[in-house]
Design a protein around this motif. Structure first.
Motif, mmCIF file in Angstrom:
data_model
loop_
_atom_site.group_PDB
_atom_site.id
_atom_site.type_symbol
_atom_site.label_atom_id
_atom_site.label_comp_id
_atom_site.label_asym_id
_atom_site.label_seq_id
_atom_site.Cartn_x
_atom_site.Cartn_y
_atom_site.Cartn_z
ATOM 1 N N LYS A 267 44.798 -31.696 -71.021
ATOM 2 C CA LYS A 267 44.439 -31.802 -69.704
ATOM 3 C C LYS A 267 43.732 -30.674 -69.163
ATOM 4 O O LYS A 267 42.592 -30.959 -68.612
ATOM 5 C CB LYS A 267 45.703 -32.280 -68.769
ATOM 6 N N LEU A 268 44.391 -29.470 -69.578
ATOM 7 C CA LEU A 268 43.589 -28.270 -69.236
ATOM 8 C C LEU A 268 42.324 -28.074 -69.632
ATOM 9 O O LEU A 268 41.151 -27.584 -68.838
ATOM 10 C CB LEU A 268 44.445 -27.210 -69.477
ATOM 11 N N ILE A 269 42.359 -28.281 -70.948
ATOM 12 C CA ILE A 269 41.051 -28.408 -71.825
ATOM 13 C C ILE A 269 39.697 -29.258 -71.259
ATOM 14 O O ILE A 269 38.897 -28.656 -70.962
ATOM 15 C CB ILE A 269 41.238 -28.778 -73.274
ATOM 16 N N ARG A 270 40.261 -30.368 -70.912
ATOM 17 C CA ARG A 270 39.375 -31.201 -70.419
ATOM 18 C C ARG A 270 38.891 -30.808 -69.084
ATOM 19 O O ARG A 270 37.871 -30.999 -68.652
ATOM 20 C CB ARG A 270 39.813 -32.648 -70.127
ATOM 21 N N PHE A 271 39.816 -30.173 -68.137
ATOM 22 C CA PHE A 271 39.345 -29.659 -67.017
ATOM 23 C C PHE A 271 38.266 -28.681 -67.040
ATOM 24 O O PHE A 271 37.102 -28.644 -66.226
ATOM 25 C CB PHE A 271 40.380 -29.020 -66.206
ATOM 26 N N PHE A 272 38.572 -27.908 -67.970
ATOM 27 C CA PHE A 272 37.276 -26.675 -68.296
ATOM 28 C C PHE A 272 36.038 -27.349 -68.816
ATOM 29 O O PHE A 272 35.109 -27.030 -68.605
ATOM 30 C CB PHE A 272 38.042 -25.652 -69.135
ATOM 31 N N SER A 273 36.255 -28.258 -69.600
ATOM 32 C CA SER A 273 35.037 -29.049 -70.348
ATOM 33 C C SER A 273 34.196 -29.515 -69.161
ATOM 34 O O SER A 273 32.897 -29.627 -69.261
ATOM 35 C CB SER A 273 35.296 -30.115 -71.485
ATOM 36 N N LYS A 274 34.993 -30.468 -68.399
ATOM 37 C CA LYS A 274 34.139 -30.887 -67.414
ATOM 38 C C LYS A 274 33.378 -30.034 -66.440
ATOM 39 O O LYS A 274 32.243 -30.200 -66.115
ATOM 40 C CB LYS A 274 35.129 -31.823 -66.317
ATOM 41 N N ALA B 170 32.278 -27.188 -67.228
ATOM 42 C CA ALA B 170 31.233 -26.386 -68.101
ATOM 43 C C ALA B 170 30.165 -27.402 -68.083
ATOM 44 O O ALA B 170 28.813 -26.967 -68.035
ATOM 45 C CB ALA B 170 31.637 -26.186 -69.628
ATOM 46 N N GLU B 171 30.238 -28.771 -68.145
ATOM 47 C CA GLU B 171 29.170 -29.823 -67.965
ATOM 48 C C GLU B 171 28.534 -29.663 -66.597
ATOM 49 O O GLU B 171 27.110 -29.562 -66.625
ATOM 50 C CB GLU B 171 29.905 -31.260 -68.150
ATOM 51 N N GLN B 172 29.256 -29.467 -65.722
ATOM 52 C CA GLN B 172 28.658 -29.215 -64.426
ATOM 53 C C GLN B 172 27.764 -27.921 -64.370
ATOM 54 O O GLN B 172 26.939 -27.868 -63.613
ATOM 55 C CB GLN B 172 29.885 -29.108 -63.166
ATOM 56 N N LEU B 173 28.667 -27.089 -64.629
ATOM 57 C CA LEU B 173 27.691 -25.589 -64.860
ATOM 58 C C LEU B 173 26.701 -25.619 -65.545
ATOM 59 O O LEU B 173 25.325 -25.121 -65.242
ATOM 60 C CB LEU B 173 28.554 -24.518 -65.174
ATOM 61 N N THR B 174 26.570 -26.350 -66.803
ATOM 62 C CA THR B 174 25.358 -26.706 -67.642
ATOM 63 C C THR B 174 24.202 -27.233 -66.689
ATOM 64 O O THR B 174 23.272 -26.742 -66.948
ATOM 65 C CB THR B 174 25.910 -27.489 -68.848
ATOM 66 N N ALA B 175 24.571 -28.538 -66.102
ATOM 67 C CA ALA B 175 23.745 -29.140 -65.313
ATOM 68 C C ALA B 175 23.056 -28.303 -64.317
ATOM 69 O O ALA B 175 21.873 -28.762 -64.196
ATOM 70 C CB ALA B 175 24.438 -30.236 -64.761
ATOM 71 N N SER B 176 23.661 -27.520 -63.646
ATOM 72 C CA SER B 176 23.181 -26.495 -62.858
ATOM 73 C C SER B 176 22.643 -25.172 -63.266
ATOM 74 O O SER B 176 22.223 -24.497 -62.569
ATOM 75 C CB SER B 176 24.036 -26.315 -61.709
ATOM 76 N N GLU B 177 22.672 -25.166 -64.479
ATOM 77 C CA GLU B 177 22.334 -23.918 -65.370
ATOM 78 C C GLU B 177 22.787 -22.724 -64.714
ATOM 79 O O GLU B 177 22.192 -21.525 -64.663
ATOM 80 C CB GLU B 177 20.786 -23.964 -65.242
ATOM 81 N N GLU B 178 24.162 -22.920 -64.731
ATOM 82 C CA GLU B 178 24.968 -21.405 -64.342
ATOM 83 C C GLU B 178 25.867 -21.269 -65.124
ATOM 84 O O GLU B 178 26.837 -20.511 -64.979
ATOM 85 C CB GLU B 178 25.669 -22.090 -62.944
ATOM 86 N N LEU B 179 26.178 -21.810 -66.578
ATOM 87 C CA LEU B 179 27.297 -21.701 -67.456
ATOM 88 C C LEU B 179 26.772 -20.247 -68.086
ATOM 89 O O LEU B 179 25.762 -19.942 -68.658
ATOM 90 C CB LEU B 179 27.001 -22.748 -68.574
ATOM 91 N N SER B 180 27.671 -19.218 -67.960
ATOM 92 C CA SER B 180 27.489 -17.982 -68.410
ATOM 93 C C SER B 180 28.038 -17.747 -70.012
ATOM 94 O O SER B 180 28.547 -19.208 -70.538
ATOM 95 C CB SER B 180 28.456 -16.930 -67.576
ATOM 96 N N GLU B 181 27.556 -16.953 -70.494
ATOM 97 C CA GLU B 181 28.064 -16.929 -72.231
ATOM 98 C C GLU B 181 29.474 -16.696 -72.384
ATOM 99 O O GLU B 181 30.073 -17.606 -73.198
ATOM 100 C CB GLU B 181 27.372 -15.382 -72.637
ATOM 101 N N ASP B 182 30.437 -16.149 -71.582
ATOM 102 C CA ASP B 182 31.674 -16.229 -71.399
ATOM 103 C C ASP B 182 32.234 -17.682 -71.320
ATOM 104 O O ASP B 182 33.157 -18.223 -72.109
ATOM 105 C CB ASP B 182 32.248 -15.245 -70.346
ATOM 106 N N GLN B 183 31.678 -18.323 -70.190
ATOM 107 C CA GLN B 183 32.127 -19.717 -69.956
ATOM 108 C C GLN B 183 31.644 -20.638 -71.168
ATOM 109 O O GLN B 183 32.468 -21.498 -71.720
ATOM 110 C CB GLN B 183 31.443 -20.380 -68.747
ATOM 111 N N ARG B 184 30.736 -20.445 -71.927
ATOM 112 C CA ARG B 184 30.416 -21.129 -72.936
ATOM 113 C C ARG B 184 31.332 -21.007 -74.243
ATOM 114 O O ARG B 184 31.588 -22.027 -74.921
ATOM 115 C CB ARG B 184 28.951 -20.774 -73.396
#
Ligand SMILES: [Zn+2]
Length: 208
Positions: A14-21, A23-37
């Motif tokens: 459940k927690l993993i899915r929260f972070f995956s979701k 990350a998807e949102q951040l990727t869409a807005s081009e805000e995903l950092s290397e650490d988050q990736r």
């Protein structure tokens, strides 16, 4: 979610899915950092590992359950010598530590313990002891007709034993390996869950 998962595995996924979701949102807005990736990648790898482990556990335990049911009693009532009205009641342990089924014959209203183990592990010990007893009776001297029967019975029993033993040993080893793996996974799950919970708290900053 997958029913084969244990409570701690489900909680972590459940927690993993929260972070995956996220990350998807951040990727869409081009805000995903290397650490988050990297965190997202680690999450996905662990989820895959968890699902694989759960699948493996189900397969091993299914096999074990099938083995446990390998022995069919073919029990008979000691009074009427029939089997139709028998109802299996309970399981008891005898002086050898073997588990045996107890039955009630509804025709005779009598209860009895079947004289053979109800599982292949104890059945193996039963056969070993039985072979030993037959061999001893041969040494003690028997009537020719009984001697012949006994001499024929021993290799048949040994044959069953030779076929049964490796199957049970394999299963015992598999279960032992699974138990060890389970301990490792539980530790990993615990550590990773705590790490993700802290990361989640860090995200929850108060906006003025
Ligand atoms: Zn009966």
């Amino acid at each position: 979610m997958n029913k084969a998962l244990k409570a701690n595995e489900r909680e972590l996924i459940k927690l993993i899915r929260f972070f995956s979701k996220r990350a998807e949102q951040l990727t869409a807005s081009e805000e995903l950092s290397e650490d988050q990736r990297q965190l997202t990648q680690a999450c996905q790898n662990l989820e895959k590992q968890l699902l694989q482990h759960a699948e493996n556990r189900v397969a091993i335990m299914d096999k074990r359950a099938r083995l446990e049911k390998l022995i069919e009693d073919n029990a008979q009532c000691p009074k009427c010598h029939k089997a139709e009205m028998l109802k299996q009641q309970a399981v008891t342990t005898n002086e050898h530590g073997w588990k045996l089924n107890t039955y009630r014959c509804r025709r005779c209203n009598t209860s009895f313990t079947w004289n053979r183990p109800n599982n292949p592990w104890h059945m193996m010990e039963f056969m070993e002891l039985y072979i030993k007893e037959l061999e001893e009776s041969l040494e003690a001297g028997l009537e020719p007709s009984i001697r012949q029967q006994t001499e024929a019975a021993i290799p048949q029993l040994q044959d069953s034993l030779y076929r049964l033993r490796p199957v049970l040993q394999d299963s015992d080893e598999e279960v032992q390996a699974l138990t060890e793996k389970e301990r490792e996974m539980d530790k990993l799950i615990h550590q990773f869950k705590n790490y993700l919970l802290i990361e989640k708290i860090k995200l929850d900053t108060y906006q003025e």
